[in-house]
Scaffold this motif. Structure first.
Motif, PDB file in Angstrom:
ATOM      1  N   GLU A  12     -26.942  25.974  87.272  1.00 20.71           N
ATOM      2  CA  GLU A  12     -26.942  26.476  85.924  1.00 20.71           C
ATOM      3  C   GLU A  12     -26.069  25.850  85.575  1.00 20.71           C
ATOM      4  OE1 GLU A  12     -24.767  28.989  82.946  1.00 20.71           O
ATOM      5  OE2 GLU A  12     -24.067  28.286  84.478  1.00 20.71           O
ATOM      6  N   HIS A  13     -24.929  25.185  85.845  1.00 25.47           N
ATOM      7  CA  HIS A  13     -24.640  23.986  84.522  1.00 25.47           C
ATOM      8  C   HIS A  13     -25.163  22.820  84.348  1.00 25.47           C
ATOM      9  CE1 HIS A  13     -21.513  21.875  83.056  1.00 25.47           C
ATOM     10  NE2 HIS A  13     -21.433  20.743  83.699  1.00 25.47           N
ATOM     11  N   GLN A  14     -26.222  22.456  85.629  1.00 25.01           N
ATOM     12  CA  GLN A  14     -27.083  20.697  84.897  1.00 25.01           C
ATOM     13  C   GLN A  14     -28.349  21.179  84.159  1.00 25.01           C
ATOM     14  OE1 GLN A  14     -26.497  17.279  86.249  1.00 25.01           O
ATOM     15  NE2 GLN A  14     -23.855  18.616  86.758  1.00 25.01           N
ATOM     16  N   LEU A  15     -28.631  22.844  84.591  1.00 17.99           N
ATOM     17  CA  LEU A  15     -29.754  22.743  83.691  1.00 17.99           C
ATOM     18  C   LEU A  15     -29.144  23.446  82.115  1.00 17.99           C
ATOM     19  CD1 LEU A  15     -32.747  23.554  84.381  1.00 17.99           C
ATOM     20  CD2 LEU A  15     -32.321  26.143  84.913  1.00 17.99           C
ATOM     21  N   SER A  16     -28.584  24.136  81.844  1.00 21.97           N
ATOM     22  CA  SER A  16     -28.305  24.454  80.356  1.00 21.97           C
ATOM     23  C   SER A  16     -27.877  23.197  80.532  1.00 21.97           C
ATOM     24  CB  SER A  16     -27.128  25.641  81.244  1.00 21.97           C
ATOM     25  OG  SER A  16     -25.540  24.651  80.993  1.00 21.97           O
ATOM     26  N   LYS A  17     -27.793  21.923  80.455  1.00 20.79           N
ATOM     27  CA  LYS A  17     -26.864  20.401  79.641  1.00 20.79           C
ATOM     28  C   LYS A  17     -28.846  20.141  79.715  1.00 20.79           C
ATOM     29  CE  LYS A  17     -24.195  18.378  81.443  1.00 20.79           C
ATOM     30  NZ  LYS A  17     -22.955  18.177  82.007  1.00 20.79           N
ATOM     31  N   SER A  18     -28.969  19.983  80.677  1.00 20.09           N
ATOM     32  CA  SER A  18     -30.378  18.780  80.596  1.00 20.09           C
ATOM     33  C   SER A  18     -31.466  20.087  79.554  1.00 20.09           C
ATOM     34  CB  SER A  18     -30.688  18.230  82.121  1.00 20.09           C
ATOM     35  OG  SER A  18     -31.316  19.414  83.114  1.00 20.09           O
ATOM     36  N   GLY A  19     -31.433  20.938  79.930  1.00 19.23           N
ATOM     37  CA  GLY A  19     -32.912  21.955  79.726  1.00 19.23           C
ATOM     38  C   GLY A  19     -32.849  21.980  78.091  1.00 19.23           C
TER      39      GLY A  19
ATOM     40  N   ILE B 299     -35.004  27.341  75.186  1.00 19.78           N
ATOM     41  CA  ILE B 299     -34.015  28.857  75.804  1.00 19.78           C
ATOM     42  C   ILE B 299     -35.787  29.411  77.327  1.00 19.78           C
ATOM     43  CG2 ILE B 299     -35.513  31.668  74.696  1.00 19.78           C
ATOM     44  CD1 ILE B 299     -35.229  30.253  71.933  1.00 19.78           C
ATOM     45  N   LEU B 300     -36.536  28.478  77.246  1.00 21.16           N
ATOM     46  CA  LEU B 300     -36.710  28.996  79.060  1.00 21.16           C
ATOM     47  C   LEU B 300     -35.734  28.329  79.573  1.00 21.16           C
ATOM     48  CD1 LEU B 300     -40.466  27.761  78.491  1.00 21.16           C
ATOM     49  CD2 LEU B 300     -39.850  30.251  78.907  1.00 21.16           C
ATOM     50  N   ALA B 301     -35.242  27.158  79.751  1.00 21.03           N
ATOM     51  CA  ALA B 301     -34.113  27.205  81.015  1.00 21.03           C
ATOM     52  C   ALA B 301     -33.114  28.323  80.711  1.00 21.03           C
ATOM     53  CB  ALA B 301     -34.055  25.838  80.416  1.00 21.03           C
ATOM     54  N   LEU B 302     -32.910  28.547  79.481  1.00 22.11           N
ATOM     55  CA  LEU B 302     -31.374  29.547  79.320  1.00 22.11           C
ATOM     56  C   LEU B 302     -31.601  30.320  80.423  1.00 22.11           C
ATOM     57  CD1 LEU B 302     -30.609  27.918  75.992  1.00 22.11           C
ATOM     58  CD2 LEU B 302     -28.811  27.500  78.228  1.00 22.11           C
ATOM     59  N   ASN B 303     -33.252  31.056  79.985  1.00 19.48           N
ATOM     60  CA  ASN B 303     -33.155  32.466  80.699  1.00 19.48           C
ATOM     61  C   ASN B 303     -33.427  32.151  81.871  1.00 19.48           C
ATOM     62  OD1 ASN B 303     -33.606  33.487  78.194  1.00 19.48           O
ATOM     63  ND2 ASN B 303     -36.216  33.461  78.090  1.00 19.48           N
ATOM     64  N   VAL B 304     -33.746  31.024  82.512  1.00 17.01           N
ATOM     65  CA  VAL B 304     -33.584  30.491  84.407  1.00 17.01           C
ATOM     66  C   VAL B 304     -32.121  30.438  84.392  1.00 17.01           C
ATOM     67  CG1 VAL B 304     -34.242  28.983  85.725  1.00 17.01           C
ATOM     68  CG2 VAL B 304     -35.591  29.311  84.299  1.00 17.01           C
ATOM     69  N   CYS B 305     -30.932  30.038  83.523  1.00 16.42           N
ATOM     70  CA  CYS B 305     -29.927  29.970  84.523  1.00 16.42           C
ATOM     71  C   CYS B 305     -29.148  31.368  84.274  1.00 16.42           C
ATOM     72  CB  CYS B 305     -29.146  28.907  83.145  1.00 16.42           C
ATOM     73  SG  CYS B 305     -29.389  27.872  82.517  1.00 16.42           S
ATOM     74  N   ASP B 306     -30.062  32.401  83.124  1.00 18.94           N
ATOM     75  CA  ASP B 306     -29.264  33.551  83.889  1.00 18.94           C
ATOM     76  C   ASP B 306     -29.548  34.266  84.879  1.00 18.94           C
ATOM     77  OD1 ASP B 306     -28.303  33.397  80.533  1.00 18.94           O
ATOM     78  OD2 ASP B 306     -29.715  34.470  79.960  1.00 18.94           O
ATOM     79  N   ILE B 307     -31.445  34.114  85.185  1.00 14.45           N
ATOM     80  CA  ILE B 307     -31.576  34.592  86.545  1.00 14.45           C
ATOM     81  C   ILE B 307     -30.642  34.085  88.355  1.00 14.45           C
ATOM     82  CG2 ILE B 307     -33.713  35.407  85.314  1.00 14.45           C
ATOM     83  CD1 ILE B 307     -35.011  33.689  86.840  1.00 14.45           C
ATOM     84  N   LEU B 308     -30.097  32.836  87.619  1.00 12.42           N
ATOM     85  CA  LEU B 308     -28.852  31.809  88.501  1.00 12.42           C
ATOM     86  C   LEU B 308     -28.401  32.814  89.350  1.00 12.42           C
ATOM     87  CD1 LEU B 308     -29.375  28.655  87.774  1.00 12.42           C
ATOM     88  CD2 LEU B 308     -30.884  29.796  89.506  1.00 12.42           C
ATOM     89  N   PRO B 309     -28.395  32.814  90.782  1.00  4.40           N
ATOM     90  CA  PRO B 309     -27.301  33.614  91.484  1.00  4.40           C
ATOM     91  C   PRO B 309     -25.313  33.557  91.081  1.00  4.40           C
ATOM     92  CG  PRO B 309     -28.082  32.273  93.155  1.00  4.40           C
ATOM     93  CD  PRO B 309     -29.316  32.259  92.095  1.00  4.40           C
ATOM     94  N   SER B 310     -24.925  34.300  91.234  1.00  4.73           N
ATOM     95  CA  SER B 310     -23.811  33.704  91.238  1.00  4.73           C
ATOM     96  C   SER B 310     -22.640  32.534  92.631  1.00  4.73           C
ATOM     97  CB  SER B 310     -22.649  34.825  90.725  1.00  4.73           C
ATOM     98  OG  SER B 310     -22.736  34.894  89.455  1.00  4.73           O
ATOM     99  N   THR B 311     -23.297  31.362  92.936  1.00  2.00           N
ATOM    100  CA  THR B 311     -22.826  31.630  94.401  1.00  2.00           C
ATOM    101  C   THR B 311     -22.456  29.627  93.812  1.00  2.00           C
ATOM    102  OG1 THR B 311     -25.463  30.755  95.003  1.00  2.00           O
ATOM    103  CG2 THR B 311     -25.495  32.620  95.324  1.00  2.00           C
ATOM    104  N   LYS B 312     -22.338  28.875  94.690  1.00  2.00           N
ATOM    105  CA  LYS B 312     -22.013  27.819  94.640  1.00  2.00           C
ATOM    106  C   LYS B 312     -23.617  26.837  94.318  1.00  2.00           C
ATOM    107  CE  LYS B 312     -17.931  27.098  97.555  1.00  2.00           C
ATOM    108  NZ  LYS B 312     -17.132  26.086  98.643  1.00  2.00           N
ATOM    109  N   ALA B 313     -24.594  27.203  95.165  1.00  2.00           N
ATOM    110  CA  ALA B 313     -25.584  26.423  94.567  1.00  2.00           C
ATOM    111  C   ALA B 313     -25.800  26.499  92.575  1.00  2.00           C
ATOM    112  CB  ALA B 313     -26.412  26.691  95.597  1.00  2.00           C
TER     113      ALA B 313
END
Length: 122
Positions: free
Chosen positions: A37-44, A18-32
């Motif tokens: 976000e894609h990587q973190l949502s999977k590995s987290g 849940i912490l990892a997904l919360n971080v995903c939610d705050i990431l900007p919608s940029t290429k980086a």
């Protein structure tokens, strides 16, 4: 008592996901941001899911292998969180909290693998 600790770790892994997904939610919608976000949502989230497989391991070798797989995902997550923090892609306290928890989980899993390998060689 053993089961209580096992389920505490499961709860901790779910909380970490849940912490990892919360971080995903705050990431900007940029290429980086989108890539991280894609990587973190999977590995987290993977370690929590893999821990279910760990609990069902039938042989000690299977247990060790599955623990190592979860540890690999935790290490990947740690590097991802470091990139997010050090670039910085997102500046939020949840990144540091997730990174600290990730480090603690890595220590727990590494110690468990080492203990299981030591017990296996006896």
């Amino acid at each position: 008592m053993e089961n209580a600790r096992k389920y505490d770790l499961e709860d901790r892994l779910v909380h970490f996901a849940i912490l990892a997904l919360n971080v995903c939610d705050i990431l900007p919608s940029t290429k980086a941001g989108n890539n991280l976000e894609h990587q973190l949502s999977k590995s987290g989230t993977a370690p929590a899911l893999m821990y279910g497989e760990v609990q069902a391991a039938e042989l000690q070798a299977d247990f060790i292998h599955k623990m190592k797989c979860a540890l690999k995902e935790l290490r990947e997550t740690k590097i991802n969180l470091r990139i997010i923090k050090e670039k910085p892609v997102a500046m939020h306290e949840s990144v540091g909290i997730a990174l600290q928890e990730c480090n603690e989980l890595i220590a727990i899993f590494a110690a468990s693998v080492a203990t299981a390998q030591k017990n296996r060689s006896k």
